[in-house]
Design a protein around this motif. Sequence first.
Motif, mmCIF file in Angstrom:
data_model
loop_
_atom_site.group_PDB
_atom_site.id
_atom_site.type_symbol
_atom_site.label_atom_id
_atom_site.label_comp_id
_atom_site.label_asym_id
_atom_site.label_seq_id
_atom_site.Cartn_x
_atom_site.Cartn_y
_atom_site.Cartn_z
ATOM 1 N N GLY A 147 0.544 -1.131 -0.056
ATOM 2 C CA GLY A 147 -0.038 0.078 0.210
ATOM 3 C C GLY A 147 0.639 1.397 -0.044
ATOM 4 O O GLY A 147 0.543 2.371 -0.342
ATOM 5 N N TYR A 148 1.912 1.190 0.622
ATOM 6 C CA TYR A 148 3.407 2.665 1.106
ATOM 7 C C TYR A 148 3.516 2.928 -0.922
ATOM 8 O O TYR A 148 3.480 4.151 -1.079
ATOM 9 C CB TYR A 148 3.997 2.400 2.093
ATOM 10 C CG TYR A 148 3.255 2.753 3.134
ATOM 11 C CD1 TYR A 148 2.375 3.738 3.659
ATOM 12 C CD2 TYR A 148 4.106 1.469 4.261
ATOM 13 C CE1 TYR A 148 2.096 3.633 5.170
ATOM 14 C CE2 TYR A 148 3.940 1.980 5.608
ATOM 15 C CZ TYR A 148 2.928 2.871 6.583
ATOM 16 O OH TYR A 148 1.814 3.138 7.176
ATOM 17 N N LEU A 149 4.033 1.972 -1.069
ATOM 18 C CA LEU A 149 4.552 1.983 -2.563
ATOM 19 C C LEU A 149 3.224 2.073 -3.363
ATOM 20 O O LEU A 149 3.583 2.473 -4.202
ATOM 21 C CB LEU A 149 4.649 0.209 -3.056
ATOM 22 C CG LEU A 149 7.186 -0.040 -1.798
ATOM 23 C CD1 LEU A 149 7.337 -1.377 -2.233
ATOM 24 C CD2 LEU A 149 7.469 0.985 -2.779
ATOM 25 N N GLU A 150 2.308 1.832 -3.611
ATOM 26 C CA GLU A 150 1.589 2.261 -4.609
ATOM 27 C C GLU A 150 1.027 2.972 -4.449
ATOM 28 O O GLU A 150 0.623 4.247 -5.419
ATOM 29 C CB GLU A 150 0.137 1.109 -4.326
ATOM 30 C CG GLU A 150 0.560 0.134 -4.797
ATOM 31 C CD GLU A 150 -0.727 -1.751 -4.651
ATOM 32 O OE1 GLU A 150 -1.610 -0.798 -4.467
ATOM 33 O OE2 GLU A 150 -0.873 -1.829 -5.281
ATOM 34 N N ASP A 151 1.010 3.826 -3.468
ATOM 35 C CA ASP A 151 0.957 5.024 -2.884
ATOM 36 C C ASP A 151 2.060 5.951 -2.943
ATOM 37 O O ASP A 151 1.955 7.379 -2.928
ATOM 38 C CB ASP A 151 0.332 5.557 -1.443
ATOM 39 C CG ASP A 151 -0.403 4.984 -1.065
ATOM 40 O OD1 ASP A 151 -1.681 4.930 -1.936
ATOM 41 O OD2 ASP A 151 -1.799 5.163 -0.462
ATOM 42 N N TRP A 152 3.153 5.554 -3.039
ATOM 43 C CA TRP A 152 5.213 6.198 -3.704
ATOM 44 C C TRP A 152 4.343 7.074 -4.330
ATOM 45 O O TRP A 152 4.042 6.743 -5.768
ATOM 46 C CB TRP A 152 5.673 5.350 -3.120
ATOM 47 C CG TRP A 152 7.065 6.110 -2.661
ATOM 48 C CD1 TRP A 152 7.336 7.092 -2.298
ATOM 49 C CD2 TRP A 152 7.494 5.753 -3.723
ATOM 50 N NE1 TRP A 152 8.593 7.462 -2.753
ATOM 51 C CE2 TRP A 152 8.697 6.212 -3.934
ATOM 52 C CE3 TRP A 152 8.064 4.728 -4.837
ATOM 53 C CZ2 TRP A 152 10.599 6.497 -4.181
ATOM 54 C CZ3 TRP A 152 9.466 4.768 -5.319
ATOM 55 C CH2 TRP A 152 10.140 5.542 -5.099
ATOM 56 N N SER A 153 5.002 8.594 -4.365
ATOM 57 C CA SER A 153 4.914 9.484 -5.899
ATOM 58 C C SER A 153 6.391 9.338 -6.578
ATOM 59 O O SER A 153 6.853 10.307 -7.200
ATOM 60 C CB SER A 153 4.076 10.545 -5.962
ATOM 61 O OG SER A 153 5.327 10.957 -5.060
ATOM 62 N N GLY A 154 6.383 8.056 -6.440
ATOM 63 C CA GLY A 154 8.098 8.609 -6.978
ATOM 64 C C GLY A 154 7.962 7.809 -8.140
ATOM 65 O O GLY A 154 6.974 8.323 -8.753
ATOM 66 N N PRO A 155 9.371 7.920 -9.091
ATOM 67 C CA PRO A 155 9.190 7.380 -10.795
ATOM 68 C C PRO A 155 8.687 5.602 -10.431
ATOM 69 O O PRO A 155 9.279 5.264 -10.109
ATOM 70 C CB PRO A 155 10.970 7.363 -10.546
ATOM 71 C CG PRO A 155 11.716 7.908 -9.257
ATOM 72 C CD PRO A 155 10.124 7.634 -8.278
ATOM 73 N N GLY A 156 8.659 6.191 -11.635
ATOM 74 C CA GLY A 156 7.508 4.806 -11.835
ATOM 75 C C GLY A 156 7.671 3.586 -12.057
ATOM 76 O O GLY A 156 7.813 2.461 -12.010
ATOM 77 N N GLU A 157 9.544 3.777 -13.228
ATOM 78 C CA GLU A 157 10.235 2.376 -13.078
ATOM 79 C C GLU A 157 10.736 2.319 -11.925
ATOM 80 O O GLU A 157 10.366 0.955 -11.594
ATOM 81 C CB GLU A 157 11.331 3.131 -13.958
ATOM 82 C CG GLU A 157 12.264 1.723 -14.481
ATOM 83 C CD GLU A 157 13.590 2.467 -15.169
ATOM 84 O OE1 GLU A 157 14.625 2.049 -14.984
ATOM 85 O OE2 GLU A 157 12.944 3.475 -16.774
#
Length: 94
Positions: free
Chosen positions: A40-50
């Motif tokens: 859930g944290y990773l899916e919500d993270w706004s970092g680079p898509g790759e």
Amino acid sequence: MPLQEGRVGIPFCADDLLPQLQQTLGTLADIQIRYEIERGYLEDWSGPGEVKHRLLAELDQCHRANRERLVACLEELRREARGLEPVTPRRTDH
């Protein structure tokens, strides 16, 4: 130690297997919850898509490997329990 029969006539694991079973199931539940939170944290993270996709793939792979090990432990406990004497249901005449 043979399988024992509970009060309602339901067989359960020998005393030495029960704590191992409880611990393994608890650990399995813990890693599932941790996985869902981290995902859930990773899916919500706004970092680079790759980077996000790579981290999600690594998390999935790690979770799958950990889960497979625990499922193998559960299977081994099941085999151990089956190796014990089977419980024969007791008849009760009313």
